[in-house]
Design a protein around this motif. Structure first.
Motif, PDB file in Angstrom:
ATOM      1  N   GLU A   1       0.878  -1.206   0.048  1.00  0.00           N
ATOM      2  CA  GLU A   1       0.025  -0.132   0.120  1.00  0.00           C
ATOM      3  C   GLU A   1       0.947   1.236  -0.004  1.00  0.00           C
ATOM      4  O   GLU A   1       0.891   2.059   1.018  1.00  0.00           O
ATOM      5  N   ASP A   2       1.604   1.361  -1.291  1.00  0.00           N
ATOM      6  CA  ASP A   2       2.540   2.632  -1.475  1.00  0.00           C
ATOM      7  C   ASP A   2       2.578   3.063  -2.714  1.00  0.00           C
ATOM      8  O   ASP A   2       3.146   2.175  -3.599  1.00  0.00           O
ATOM      9  N   ASP A   3       1.791   4.145  -3.099  1.00  0.00           N
ATOM     10  CA  ASP A   3       1.821   4.318  -4.609  1.00  0.00           C
ATOM     11  C   ASP A   3       2.952   4.577  -4.848  1.00  0.00           C
ATOM     12  O   ASP A   3       3.203   4.724  -6.192  1.00  0.00           O
ATOM     13  N   LEU A   4       3.806   5.438  -4.182  1.00  0.00           N
ATOM     14  CA  LEU A   4       5.139   5.522  -4.365  1.00  0.00           C
ATOM     15  C   LEU A   4       5.969   4.564  -5.303  1.00  0.00           C
ATOM     16  O   LEU A   4       6.698   4.667  -6.245  1.00  0.00           O
ATOM     17  N   GLN A   5       5.714   3.337  -4.450  1.00  0.00           N
ATOM     18  CA  GLN A   5       6.718   2.153  -4.966  1.00  0.00           C
ATOM     19  C   GLN A   5       5.865   1.834  -6.408  1.00  0.00           C
ATOM     20  O   GLN A   5       6.594   1.362  -7.230  1.00  0.00           O
ATOM     21  N   HIS A   6       4.408   1.586  -6.335  1.00  0.00           N
ATOM     22  CA  HIS A   6       3.962   1.242  -7.643  1.00  0.00           C
ATOM     23  C   HIS A   6       4.439   2.170  -9.044  1.00  0.00           C
ATOM     24  O   HIS A   6       4.527   1.758  -9.904  1.00  0.00           O
ATOM     25  N   VAL A   7       4.066   3.653  -8.590  1.00  0.00           N
ATOM     26  CA  VAL A   7       4.329   4.301  -9.659  1.00  0.00           C
ATOM     27  C   VAL A   7       5.694   4.217 -10.152  1.00  0.00           C
ATOM     28  O   VAL A   7       6.050   4.119 -11.401  1.00  0.00           O
ATOM     29  N   SER A   8       7.003   4.198  -9.092  1.00  0.00           N
ATOM     30  CA  SER A   8       8.108   4.381  -9.503  1.00  0.00           C
ATOM     31  C   SER A   8       8.359   2.963 -10.191  1.00  0.00           C
ATOM     32  O   SER A   8       9.112   2.814 -11.185  1.00  0.00           O
ATOM     33  N   ALA A   9       7.864   1.770  -9.994  1.00  0.00           N
ATOM     34  CA  ALA A   9       8.060   0.525 -10.504  1.00  0.00           C
ATOM     35  C   ALA A   9       7.600   0.556 -12.080  1.00  0.00           C
ATOM     36  O   ALA A   9       8.263   0.082 -12.825  1.00  0.00           O
TER      37      ALA A   9
ATOM     38  N   ILE B   1      29.985  -3.854 -14.222  1.00  0.00           N
ATOM     39  CA  ILE B   1      31.140  -4.258 -14.816  1.00  0.00           C
ATOM     40  C   ILE B   1      32.350  -3.613 -13.733  1.00  0.00           C
ATOM     41  O   ILE B   1      32.371  -2.557 -13.433  1.00  0.00           O
ATOM     42  N   PRO B   2      33.004  -4.782 -13.103  1.00  0.00           N
ATOM     43  CA  PRO B   2      34.227  -4.114 -11.960  1.00  0.00           C
ATOM     44  C   PRO B   2      35.256  -3.307 -12.765  1.00  0.00           C
ATOM     45  O   PRO B   2      35.384  -3.471 -13.916  1.00  0.00           O
ATOM     46  N   PRO B   3      35.516  -2.236 -12.216  1.00  0.00           N
ATOM     47  CA  PRO B   3      35.357  -1.704 -10.765  1.00  0.00           C
ATOM     48  C   PRO B   3      34.075  -0.943 -10.765  1.00  0.00           C
ATOM     49  O   PRO B   3      34.148  -0.053  -9.772  1.00  0.00           O
ATOM     50  N   LEU B   4      33.596  -0.758 -11.637  1.00  0.00           N
ATOM     51  CA  LEU B   4      32.131   0.102 -11.501  1.00  0.00           C
ATOM     52  C   LEU B   4      30.826  -0.626 -10.833  1.00  0.00           C
ATOM     53  O   LEU B   4      29.854  -0.148 -11.236  1.00  0.00           O
ATOM     54  N   HIS B   5      31.254  -1.586 -10.185  1.00  0.00           N
ATOM     55  CA  HIS B   5      30.080  -2.649  -9.880  1.00  0.00           C
ATOM     56  C   HIS B   5      29.334  -2.331  -8.626  1.00  0.00           C
ATOM     57  O   HIS B   5      28.384  -2.804  -8.167  1.00  0.00           O
ATOM     58  N   PRO B   6      30.046  -1.600  -7.399  1.00  0.00           N
ATOM     59  CA  PRO B   6      29.782  -1.556  -6.069  1.00  0.00           C
ATOM     60  C   PRO B   6      28.193  -0.907  -5.862  1.00  0.00           C
ATOM     61  O   PRO B   6      27.794  -1.476  -4.697  1.00  0.00           O
ATOM     62  N   TRP B   7      27.970  -0.040  -6.643  1.00  0.00           N
ATOM     63  CA  TRP B   7      26.611   0.499  -6.612  1.00  0.00           C
ATOM     64  C   TRP B   7      25.518  -0.437  -6.352  1.00  0.00           C
ATOM     65  O   TRP B   7      24.509  -0.467  -5.395  1.00  0.00           O
ATOM     66  N   LEU B   8      25.725  -1.860  -6.987  1.00  0.00           N
ATOM     67  CA  LEU B   8      24.890  -2.766  -6.962  1.00  0.00           C
ATOM     68  C   LEU B   8      24.437  -3.318  -5.650  1.00  0.00           C
ATOM     69  O   LEU B   8      23.582  -3.536  -5.252  1.00  0.00           O
ATOM     70  N   GLN B   9      25.740  -3.858  -5.257  1.00  0.00           N
ATOM     71  CA  GLN B   9      25.538  -4.798  -3.784  1.00  0.00           C
ATOM     72  C   GLN B   9      25.186  -3.499  -2.908  1.00  0.00           C
ATOM     73  O   GLN B   9      25.040  -4.125  -1.681  1.00  0.00           O
ATOM     74  N   ASP B  10      25.381  -2.482  -2.850  1.00  0.00           N
ATOM     75  CA  ASP B  10      25.364  -1.407  -1.782  1.00  0.00           C
ATOM     76  C   ASP B  10      23.849  -0.944  -1.853  1.00  0.00           C
ATOM     77  O   ASP B  10      23.175  -0.982  -0.811  1.00  0.00           O
ATOM     78  N   ALA B  11      23.303  -1.015  -3.220  1.00  0.00           N
ATOM     79  CA  ALA B  11      21.950  -0.526  -3.118  1.00  0.00           C
ATOM     80  C   ALA B  11      20.801  -1.560  -3.187  1.00  0.00           C
ATOM     81  O   ALA B  11      19.688  -1.273  -2.489  1.00  0.00           O
ATOM     82  N   TYR B  12      21.054  -2.520  -3.898  1.00  0.00           N
ATOM     83  CA  TYR B  12      19.673  -3.800  -3.930  1.00  0.00           C
ATOM     84  C   TYR B  12      19.431  -4.285  -2.560  1.00  0.00           C
ATOM     85  O   TYR B  12      18.179  -4.093  -2.593  1.00  0.00           O
ATOM     86  N   PRO B  13      20.372  -4.420  -1.758  1.00  0.00           N
ATOM     87  CA  PRO B  13      19.936  -4.979  -0.363  1.00  0.00           C
ATOM     88  C   PRO B  13      19.181  -3.939   0.290  1.00  0.00           C
ATOM     89  O   PRO B  13      18.265  -4.437   1.570  1.00  0.00           O
ATOM     90  N   GLU B  14      19.314  -2.605  -0.055  1.00  0.00           N
ATOM     91  CA  GLU B  14      18.576  -1.518   0.776  1.00  0.00           C
ATOM     92  C   GLU B  14      17.281  -1.245   0.270  1.00  0.00           C
ATOM     93  O   GLU B  14      16.679  -0.731   0.762  1.00  0.00           O
ATOM     94  N   ALA B  15      16.714  -1.892  -0.949  1.00  0.00           N
ATOM     95  CA  ALA B  15      15.652  -1.570  -1.606  1.00  0.00           C
ATOM     96  C   ALA B  15      14.483  -2.209  -0.875  1.00  0.00           C
ATOM     97  O   ALA B  15      14.772  -3.046  -0.137  1.00  0.00           O
ATOM     98  N   THR B  16      13.216  -1.689  -1.113  1.00  0.00           N
ATOM     99  CA  THR B  16      12.221  -2.549  -0.597  1.00  0.00           C
ATOM    100  C   THR B  16      12.166  -3.854  -1.043  1.00  0.00           C
ATOM    101  O   THR B  16      12.791  -4.262  -1.869  1.00  0.00           O
ATOM    102  N   VAL B  17      11.343  -4.752  -0.376  1.00  0.00           N
ATOM    103  CA  VAL B  17      10.966  -6.191  -0.637  1.00  0.00           C
ATOM    104  C   VAL B  17      10.697  -6.259  -2.331  1.00  0.00           C
ATOM    105  O   VAL B  17      11.218  -7.170  -2.894  1.00  0.00           O
ATOM    106  N   THR B  18       9.663  -5.704  -2.753  1.00  0.00           N
ATOM    107  CA  THR B  18       9.155  -5.881  -4.117  1.00  0.00           C
ATOM    108  C   THR B  18      10.195  -5.020  -4.772  1.00  0.00           C
ATOM    109  O   THR B  18      10.376  -5.384  -6.207  1.00  0.00           O
ATOM    110  N   GLY B  19      10.761  -3.764  -4.561  1.00  0.00           N
ATOM    111  CA  GLY B  19      11.438  -3.173  -5.431  1.00  0.00           C
ATOM    112  C   GLY B  19      12.673  -3.751  -5.716  1.00  0.00           C
ATOM    113  O   GLY B  19      12.943  -3.673  -7.043  1.00  0.00           O
ATOM    114  N   ALA B  20      13.241  -4.565  -5.195  1.00  0.00           N
ATOM    115  CA  ALA B  20      14.361  -5.298  -5.416  1.00  0.00           C
ATOM    116  C   ALA B  20      14.300  -6.283  -6.663  1.00  0.00           C
ATOM    117  O   ALA B  20      15.098  -6.536  -7.293  1.00  0.00           O
ATOM    118  N   VAL B  21      13.070  -6.825  -6.664  1.00  0.00           N
ATOM    119  CA  VAL B  21      12.564  -7.779  -7.710  1.00  0.00           C
ATOM    120  C   VAL B  21      12.874  -7.110  -9.134  1.00  0.00           C
ATOM    121  O   VAL B  21      13.342  -7.533 -10.093  1.00  0.00           O
TER     122      VAL B  21
END
Lengths: 590, 80, 40
Positions: free
Chosen positions: A90-98, A197-217
């Motif tokens: 129940e969060d329109d922000l997530q639905h709209v951004s997804a 692609i390394p070494p430009l990869h760390p944003w991925l493992q930094d951000a994805y685990p912090e995303a919402t449960v459904t956003g990460a999908v």
């Protein structure tokens, strides 16, 4: 022919209506969007359309060929699954951004020119940032901030490359580019950043685990894979990518072994899987490109399945660390089953989807006699089973009982996982439909005796190693810690950089303040304040002297003039005189 | 409260599972003698190459990771 | 609810270290033989 909307527009326009609708109707509406988009895709003939002319450049919203169609299909399928999974949020922000995010990915896929591509590219970055922000924790805000900064940097590289490209070629349309010249390197870096692609990869493992449960999908499916698509389009056969890809498969798995956060383990294995695709793009043969595209297709499904099943655990228990979980198969048997199907697929077990796609890339490396690459890829294949295939399900659902008692997630989440799991198995059992939509004709048989037995040996003896390492106590303990990665350079290094810059720049600042504010600027300020008066006096005094004014009368005139100019109330005559002088000067000088 | 699954709570079941696992490994080792191979690399055709390579890959992975941990591990609040 | 664990370590089960060491040695020798075979 072109009386229907581009699929990207269906999502983007649809997203704007989401906040206006409520209840069941909203659920139905959101689920309908990918269905309409898919129906549109099926009817889309090959060719370039939805073009418009903008500043003499052709903007193409519909470059439809076999390559873009595969990615179009999978992006709409995964959007449907992701929306179904997120239906109860129940969060329109997530639905709209997804939805905007999915629209951005489809826009990138069908963009035939750099201008629309860039706009959709930025839409991807911005909309996905909100899926991290929507977690609404302090960590997620910080992670989202870093995420958007990194992507803005990547976007700027891409933009600079695009500008140079358009400058050189005179057109905004693009297809194969290849590495030659500054512009192409900048475009390459921009895409490589999104592909992690390394070494430009760390944003991925930094951000994805912090995303919402459904956003990460959604995130696991869209950003990196739209970069894979673009890389296939623009840089196939680039030898550099073979090596970058091989490194990319190997490095993240070491981190995945050490990592405690399950979704971060999955993020590292995501980088590892995209590494296989980069390698395939670098090899660039028809088999390798087919392998890359089909692997992207399968990967989106099983990675989303893994993020959904572990996300369900996070959603139901609020915990996601190896150290906190364990024994959940008792209360979440279905989620556990789905997770294991995803795990078997990413490990490329025969009869699970990774098997029919990844093996094409590895075979392409073998046919090219790339010994070291082949050995690295096989090593990484065993490694991915080790961490994503065994570690994730083992420490979440089995291992020591953590004492957590919960229940299965809501029906819509189970259904979404079920659909993804169905695809993972169906593709592996009947690979023909997938092979038929690949860019090049396929004459590859995945199920040969040697291949099946070889792959099973590789995996099962990897499992034996896991078993013996755990039992003999060599397996590294799961512990709560931070593992340094290249994001150190902008997280800690950034602070060091800030400190150094602070010292240098503030030093410069105080020096320049003394020089400029006290000295030069003061002088300039006085000049500019007095300038008009002096100039006016210079102009008027000779005139007054000639007309016979002297002594007190002249001083009076001067004071009057000074006051008039300083207050900006000079009589019209003086202004007229000024204008005349100015005109005369201009006339004389020009 | 729904009934819980507890199959792995009994040590007998764990043993049975492991026994099944070891048996399947043995089957794979034997099976490899009867497989027709068309190898691209000389070692690919060697009997049970993939079993040994898979096993050693994972051992190597773990030990390199253990060494890596010495260099990269920091406290959980390192970045705060 | 249990307290949050900081470390989940894996204690060695007696006897398995020996099994592990033997397996690794055998595997290394066999793999070495496979790779070096063409040169012998």
């Amino acid at each position: 022919m072109t009386n229907f909307m581009p699929p990207a527009a269906i999502f983007i326009i649809g997203a704007l209506f989401v906040p206006l609708i409520k209840g069941k109707l909203k659920s139905a509406f959101m689920l309908l969007l990918p269905v309409i988009a898919f129906a549109t895709l099926v009817k889309m003939p090959e060719g370039n359309y939805w073009t418009l002319n903008f500043l003499d450049y052709n903007i193409i919203f519909g470059r439809v060929d076999r390559l873009s169609m595969v990615f179009g299909y999978i992006f709409t399928i995964i959007s449907f699954i992701g929306i179904l999974f997120a239906l109860k949020v129940e969060d329109d922000l997530q639905h709209v951004s997804a939805l905007l995010y999915a629209g951005g990915a489809l826009g990138v896929t069908f963009a035939g020119d750099f201008i629309s591509l860039y706009i959709f590219w930025e839409l991807l970055a911005i909309s996905s940032t909100f899926l991290i922000l929507a977690r609404r924790t302090k960590q997620s805000q910080a992670a989202a901030f870093r995420y958007i900064l990194v992507h803005v940097f990547g976007g700027l590289c891409l933009l600079a490359g695009i500008v140079i490209y358009i400058q050189n070629s005179g057109t905004a349309e693009f297809s194969y580019i290849g590495l030659s010249g500054t512009g192409s390197y900048l475009i390459f870096i921009g895409i490589a950043l999104n592909a992690a692609i390394p070494p430009l990869h760390p944003w991925l493992q930094d951000a994805y685990p912090e995303a919402t449960v459904t956003g990460a999908v959604f995130m696991s499916a869209l950003t990196t894979k739209s970069a894979v698509y673009l890389m296939v389009r623009t840089f196939p056969g680039t030898e550099l990518l073979i090596w970058l890809g091989a490194i990319m498969t190997a490095i993240p798995i070491f981190y995945a072994v050490l990592e405690n956060d399950i979704r971060r383990v999955l993020s590292y294995s995501l980088i590892n899987q995209v590494g296989f695709m980069m390698c395939g793009i670098g090899i660039g043969t028809q088999l390798a490109i087919n392998g890359t595209v089909s692997h992207a297709f399968c990967h989106i499904l099983y990675k989303a399945l893994l993020f959904m099943s572990t996300g369900s655990v996070l959603y139901m228990t609020g915990k996601i660390r190896c150290t906190d979980l364990g024994g959940l198969y008792k209360t979440m048997p279905l989620t556990c089953l789905f997770c294991m199907i995803g795990a078997a697929s990413i490990s490329a077990f025969p009869l699970f989807s990774g098997f029919v796609s990844k093996s094409m890339i590895i075979s392409a490396a073998a046919y090219g006699k790339m010994t070291i690459i082949w050995l690295i890829l096989q090593f990484a294949s065993a490694g991915v089973f080790h961490h994503a295939g065994i570690k994730v399900p083992f420490f979440t659902f089995f291992s020591e009982d953590s004492g957590i008692r919960t229940k299965e997630p809501p029906l819509n989440m189970l259904l979404a996982m079920g659909i993804a799991a169905f695809f993972c198995i169906a593709i592996a059992v009947f690979p023909a439909p997938l092979y038929n939509i690949l860019p090049y004709p396929v004459d590859y048989v995945p199920y040969t005796g040697a291949h099946v037995v070889g792959q099973l040996q590789l995996l099962m003896f990897g499992a034996l190693a896991f078993c013996l390492l755990i039992l003999s106590g060599y397996y590294p303990a799961e512990l709560r810690a931070v593992n340094l990665d290249t994001d150190w350079f902008y997280r800690k290094g950034g602070r060091l950089f800030y400190y150094i810059m602070d010292k240098i720049l503030n030093g410069l600042n105080s020096v320049s303040e003394k020089v400029f504010v006290g000295g030069l600027a003061g002088y300039l300020g006085r000049i500019s304040r007095d300038g008009p008066v002096r100039a006016a006096l210079l102009a008027m005094v000779p005139a007054w002297v000639i007309s016979g004014k002297a002594g007190e009368k002249l001083d009076q005139k001067k004071t009057f003039l000074r006051m008039a100019i300083e207050t900006g109330t000079s009589p019209v005559g003086i202004n007229a005189a000024w204008a005349t002088i100015f005109l005369v000067l201009v006339y004389l000088l020009v | 409260m729904k009934k819980e699954l507890k199959i792995f709570d009994k040590p007998k079941n764990v043993k049975r599972f492991l026994g099944f696992f070891y048996a399947s490994l043995l089957v794979l080792l034997v099976l490899d003698f009867f497989i027709h191979k068309h190898a691209e690399f000389p070692w690919e055709g060697a009997i049970n190459f993939f079993a040994v390579y898979g096993f050693l890959s994972c051992v190597l992975l773990i030990f390199i990771a253990k060494i890596l941990r010495i260099f990269v591990k920091r406290d959980e609040d390192y970045y705060d | 609810m249990n307290e949050e664990k900081m470390v989940l370590s894996h204690e060695p089960v007696p006897g398995y270290r020996t099994i592990f060491h033997i397996t690794v040695v055998v595997a290394v020798l066999y793999l070495g033989a496979i790779f070096l075979w063409p040169f012998i």
